[in-house]
Design a protein around this motif. Structure first.
Motif, PDB file in Angstrom:
ATOM      1  N   ARG A 161     -12.285   4.149  -6.613  1.00  0.00           N
ATOM      2  CA  ARG A 161     -11.000   4.703  -6.163  1.00  0.00           C
ATOM      3  C   ARG A 161     -11.054   6.231  -6.146  1.00  0.00           C
ATOM      4  NH1 ARG A 161      -5.867   4.047  -5.120  1.00  0.00           N
ATOM      5  NH2 ARG A 161      -4.269   5.364  -6.024  1.00  0.00           N
ATOM      6  N   GLU A 162     -11.630   6.831  -7.171  1.00  0.00           N
ATOM      7  CA  GLU A 162     -11.733   8.291  -7.222  1.00  0.00           C
ATOM      8  C   GLU A 162     -12.588   8.828  -6.081  1.00  0.00           C
ATOM      9  OE1 GLU A 162     -13.088   9.128 -11.179  1.00  0.00           O
ATOM     10  OE2 GLU A 162     -11.073   8.915 -12.034  1.00  0.00           O
ATOM     11  N   GLN A 163     -13.671   8.120  -5.762  1.00  0.00           N
ATOM     12  CA  GLN A 163     -14.516   8.529  -4.637  1.00  0.00           C
ATOM     13  C   GLN A 163     -13.728   8.464  -3.332  1.00  0.00           C
ATOM     14  OE1 GLN A 163     -17.804   5.803  -4.938  1.00  0.00           O
ATOM     15  NE2 GLN A 163     -19.112   7.311  -5.976  1.00  0.00           N
ATOM     16  N   GLN A 183     -10.467   8.585  -2.955  1.00  0.00           N
ATOM     17  CA  GLN A 183      -9.426   9.614  -2.952  1.00  0.00           C
ATOM     18  C   GLN A 183     -10.008  10.985  -2.628  1.00  0.00           C
ATOM     19  OE1 GLN A 183      -7.702   8.935  -6.875  1.00  0.00           O
ATOM     20  NE2 GLN A 183      -5.798   8.266  -5.911  1.00  0.00           N
TER      21      GLN A 183
END
Length: 107
Positions: free
Chosen positions: A72-74, A76
């Motif tokens: 998810r961080e990637q 985002q």
């Protein structure tokens, strides 16, 4: 039923109806207030395309949504990068140049 009971029932029903109507008129939340958007249709469509291309849509719709934090961080980070890039402006320009289907149907 006596005439007193009938009169009392009618009186009670009319008071209840009037007070219910008054309460309904005092509620400002009955009618939604639609404020005009500051975002154009082209901007929304460009943002949607970037949302999909970044992988953020796939992450948010997967069964491991709350568990795959790194993915998810990637996604985002890629979304934010694409949103700031000239690619976003190119998409907005492209979608802004397209003729909406409703305009074509109206001719």
């Amino acid at each position: 039923m006596s005439s007193k009971n009938i009169i009392a029932s009618v009186l009670f029903a009319s008071v209840a109806a009037i007070s219910g109507q008054a309460m309904a008129n005092d509620n400002p939340h009955l009618q939604p207030v639609n404020t005009p958007s500051q975002v154009s249709r082209a901007e929304v469509l460009a943002d949607l395309q970037i949302y999909r291309e970044s992988g953020l849509q796939a992450v948010e719709q997967s069964e491991s949504y709350g568990y795959d934090v790194a993915r998810r961080e990637q996604a985002q980070a890629k979304y934010a990068e694409l949103r700031r890039s000239p690619y976003y402006a190119t998409l907005v320009k492209r979608y802004g140049a397209e003729v909406p289907a409703t305009t074509v149907a109206g001719k």
